[in-house]
Every structure is written in C-alpha cells, then in structure tokens.
Write a protein that holds these residues in place. Sequence first.
Motif, PDB file in Angstrom:
ATOM      1  N   GLY A  66       0.941  -1.252   0.632  1.00  0.00           N
ATOM      2  CA  GLY A  66      -0.126  -0.385  -0.059  1.00  0.00           C
ATOM      3  C   GLY A  66       0.734   1.041   0.069  1.00  0.00           C
ATOM      4  O   GLY A  66       0.180   1.987  -0.457  1.00  0.00           O
ATOM      5  N   ILE A  70       0.255   4.092  -3.286  1.00  0.00           N
ATOM      6  CA  ILE A  70      -0.078   5.111  -2.363  1.00  0.00           C
ATOM      7  C   ILE A  70       0.804   6.785  -2.907  1.00  0.00           C
ATOM      8  O   ILE A  70       0.579   7.284  -3.323  1.00  0.00           O
ATOM      9  CB  ILE A  70      -0.800   5.647  -1.431  1.00  0.00           C
ATOM     10  CG1 ILE A  70      -1.257   7.322  -0.882  1.00  0.00           C
ATOM     11  CG2 ILE A  70       0.516   5.682  -0.403  1.00  0.00           C
ATOM     12  CD1 ILE A  70      -2.333   6.988   0.052  1.00  0.00           C
ATOM     13  N   PHE A  73       0.636   6.855  -6.677  1.00  0.00           N
ATOM     14  CA  PHE A  73      -0.864   7.729  -6.682  1.00  0.00           C
ATOM     15  C   PHE A  73      -0.203   8.851  -6.969  1.00  0.00           C
ATOM     16  O   PHE A  73      -0.848  10.402  -7.557  1.00  0.00           O
ATOM     17  CB  PHE A  73      -1.862   7.235  -5.874  1.00  0.00           C
ATOM     18  CG  PHE A  73      -2.349   5.974  -6.581  1.00  0.00           C
ATOM     19  CD1 PHE A  73      -1.839   5.676  -7.506  1.00  0.00           C
ATOM     20  CD2 PHE A  73      -3.535   5.551  -5.536  1.00  0.00           C
ATOM     21  CE1 PHE A  73      -2.565   4.024  -8.063  1.00  0.00           C
ATOM     22  CE2 PHE A  73      -4.483   4.691  -6.633  1.00  0.00           C
ATOM     23  CZ  PHE A  73      -3.813   4.088  -7.408  1.00  0.00           C
ATOM     24  N   ARG A  86      -5.396  10.671  -2.507  1.00  0.00           N
ATOM     25  CA  ARG A  86      -6.239   9.641  -0.776  1.00  0.00           C
ATOM     26  C   ARG A  86      -7.279   9.006  -1.782  1.00  0.00           C
ATOM     27  O   ARG A  86      -7.632   8.031  -1.477  1.00  0.00           O
ATOM     28  CB  ARG A  86      -5.642  10.864  -0.173  1.00  0.00           C
ATOM     29  CG  ARG A  86      -5.035  10.560   0.788  1.00  0.00           C
ATOM     30  CD  ARG A  86      -5.174  11.717   2.043  1.00  0.00           C
ATOM     31  NE  ARG A  86      -3.210  12.217   2.465  1.00  0.00           N
ATOM     32  CZ  ARG A  86      -3.467  10.855   3.555  1.00  0.00           C
ATOM     33  NH1 ARG A  86      -3.795  10.394   4.057  1.00  0.00           N
ATOM     34  NH2 ARG A  86      -1.828  11.543   3.910  1.00  0.00           N
ATOM     35  N   PHE A  89      -6.710   5.908  -3.760  1.00  0.00           N
ATOM     36  CA  PHE A  89      -6.650   4.736  -3.195  1.00  0.00           C
ATOM     37  C   PHE A  89      -7.803   3.969  -1.954  1.00  0.00           C
ATOM     38  O   PHE A  89      -7.920   3.247  -2.202  1.00  0.00           O
ATOM     39  CB  PHE A  89      -5.753   4.853  -2.075  1.00  0.00           C
ATOM     40  CG  PHE A  89      -4.744   3.906  -1.175  1.00  0.00           C
ATOM     41  CD1 PHE A  89      -3.932   3.241  -2.172  1.00  0.00           C
ATOM     42  CD2 PHE A  89      -5.565   3.994  -0.077  1.00  0.00           C
ATOM     43  CE1 PHE A  89      -2.849   1.794  -1.375  1.00  0.00           C
ATOM     44  CE2 PHE A  89      -4.554   2.206   0.456  1.00  0.00           C
ATOM     45  CZ  PHE A  89      -3.295   1.110   0.375  1.00  0.00           C
ATOM     46  N   TYR A  93      -8.855  -0.016  -2.723  1.00  0.00           N
ATOM     47  CA  TYR A  93      -9.293  -0.436  -1.277  1.00  0.00           C
ATOM     48  C   TYR A  93     -10.454  -1.796  -1.486  1.00  0.00           C
ATOM     49  O   TYR A  93     -10.920  -2.075  -1.448  1.00  0.00           O
ATOM     50  CB  TYR A  93      -8.609  -0.049   0.158  1.00  0.00           C
ATOM     51  CG  TYR A  93      -8.768  -0.881   0.560  1.00  0.00           C
ATOM     52  CD1 TYR A  93      -7.499  -1.442   1.304  1.00  0.00           C
ATOM     53  CD2 TYR A  93      -9.772  -1.134   1.502  1.00  0.00           C
ATOM     54  CE1 TYR A  93      -7.408  -2.801   2.307  1.00  0.00           C
ATOM     55  CE2 TYR A  93     -10.080  -1.786   3.487  1.00  0.00           C
ATOM     56  CZ  TYR A  93      -8.085  -2.563   3.126  1.00  0.00           C
ATOM     57  OH  TYR A  93      -8.066  -3.926   3.987  1.00  0.00           O
ATOM     58  N   VAL A 126      -4.437  -4.416  -4.023  1.00  0.00           N
ATOM     59  CA  VAL A 126      -3.445  -3.640  -3.441  1.00  0.00           C
ATOM     60  C   VAL A 126      -2.248  -4.162  -4.787  1.00  0.00           C
ATOM     61  O   VAL A 126      -1.605  -3.424  -4.878  1.00  0.00           O
ATOM     62  CB  VAL A 126      -3.972  -3.249  -3.012  1.00  0.00           C
ATOM     63  CG1 VAL A 126      -1.929  -2.197  -2.023  1.00  0.00           C
ATOM     64  CG2 VAL A 126      -4.570  -2.222  -2.081  1.00  0.00           C
TER      65      VAL A 126
END
Length: 204
Positions: A66, A70, A73, A86, A89, A93, A126
């Motif tokens: 993860g 992120i 991202f 955020r 992500f 999830y 993920v």
Amino acid sequence: MINLLIIITAGVSILCFRDRRIFDRLALKPYIIVRSNQWDRMITHGFVHADWIHLLVNMLVFWSFGRFVIHIFEIQYAQGISVAARPRFLLLYFGGLIAASVYDVVTHRNNPYYTSIGASGAVSAVVFTSVFLSPMSRIYLMGAIPMPAIVFALLYIGYETYSARRGGGKINHHAHIFGAVYGFIFPMLTGGISQLNIFLDGFR
C-alpha cells in the motif's frame, strides 16, 4: 491513511474475536445480504478476520504494498495524469472489497450457511495495482524466492484458479482472484489509457 485503515481493521477484528454477535453482523453472508438488503456487508466483511494470523498476514501485506501504491498515486496526481491520490487509494481498497464479494453474493445467495470474512480481496487489489505500476519490480515468493512482479502475478492467478476449482478448505480463492483482477485494471479506470503506457514502460 494506510495506518488508519490498519488500526480500524485491527480494532474491529479484535472486537469480533470477543463478540460473535458483531462478527455475525459484519461478515459476508450472501443469503442475508440478498434477503435483508444488508449490502454494507460487502465492505464490512473486510474488517473481520478469523484469527490473529489471518489479520497479521493481511495487514502486513497491505502495509508493504500500500505504501508503494499511494506513493505512485501521489506522483501521478502531481503530474496531472490521475485523480487525487487519497480518494483514488480509498476507491482501490473499498472497490476491491466489493469486487471480491460479487461472485460470492451471486453464487451463494441461496446458501444460508455460507460466510466469508477478511480483507484479502482488497489486499489482492492493492498488490495487483502495484504489479501494474511496476511489473518488473522484485517480489519475494514466500518471502524467499525473488521474481519479477508480473511473474508472481501470473503464478498467483494460476494457483488461485486451480485452488478455486479444486474446492475445499476455508480460503476464499474467488475473492483473491476478483480482487486481483480489479486491482490490475484499476489504474486505467482512474487514470485513463495513459496508464497503459506506464505499464508497458515498466518492462523497459
């Protein structure tokens, strides 16, 4: 964000270890979902785990992959080639939890005894997003055997498909498969066709 999800998941799981009533209300039970319209179970089951090992393994893998996802991202958002990191992500999830549940809800909707729990579908999503973003990065199979991420992904899907067809056991292999597929296509769903070029560039 990742740490917060882990803390919440651990807290809810520990509560469920001690209180079967909470476990029964949050677990994925397709029979109840369809008949009582408790569709929230397609997400809440990801906060419930069978035991400490189940919880620790899922959260360790989630934390490991993860953070990388992120981070990428955030870079893509700064470059203007994707939506904000955020929210993206979180969509990965929780979308992974839902995607991993659909097969069970359809297949076991008439089985009052079927129950599934765990964040494995979201974690698989993920992991496979990380594979898409960096297909030639090194992953250690069983923590010891190094291989390119894309090779690991193919072996993983092959194993899970074989295990799902064989049946038996308590592991929800279909959740792993559908979560993984969702995770692999997710970058293109939220970043457009430019993400495909990123995937292909990962082989160079």
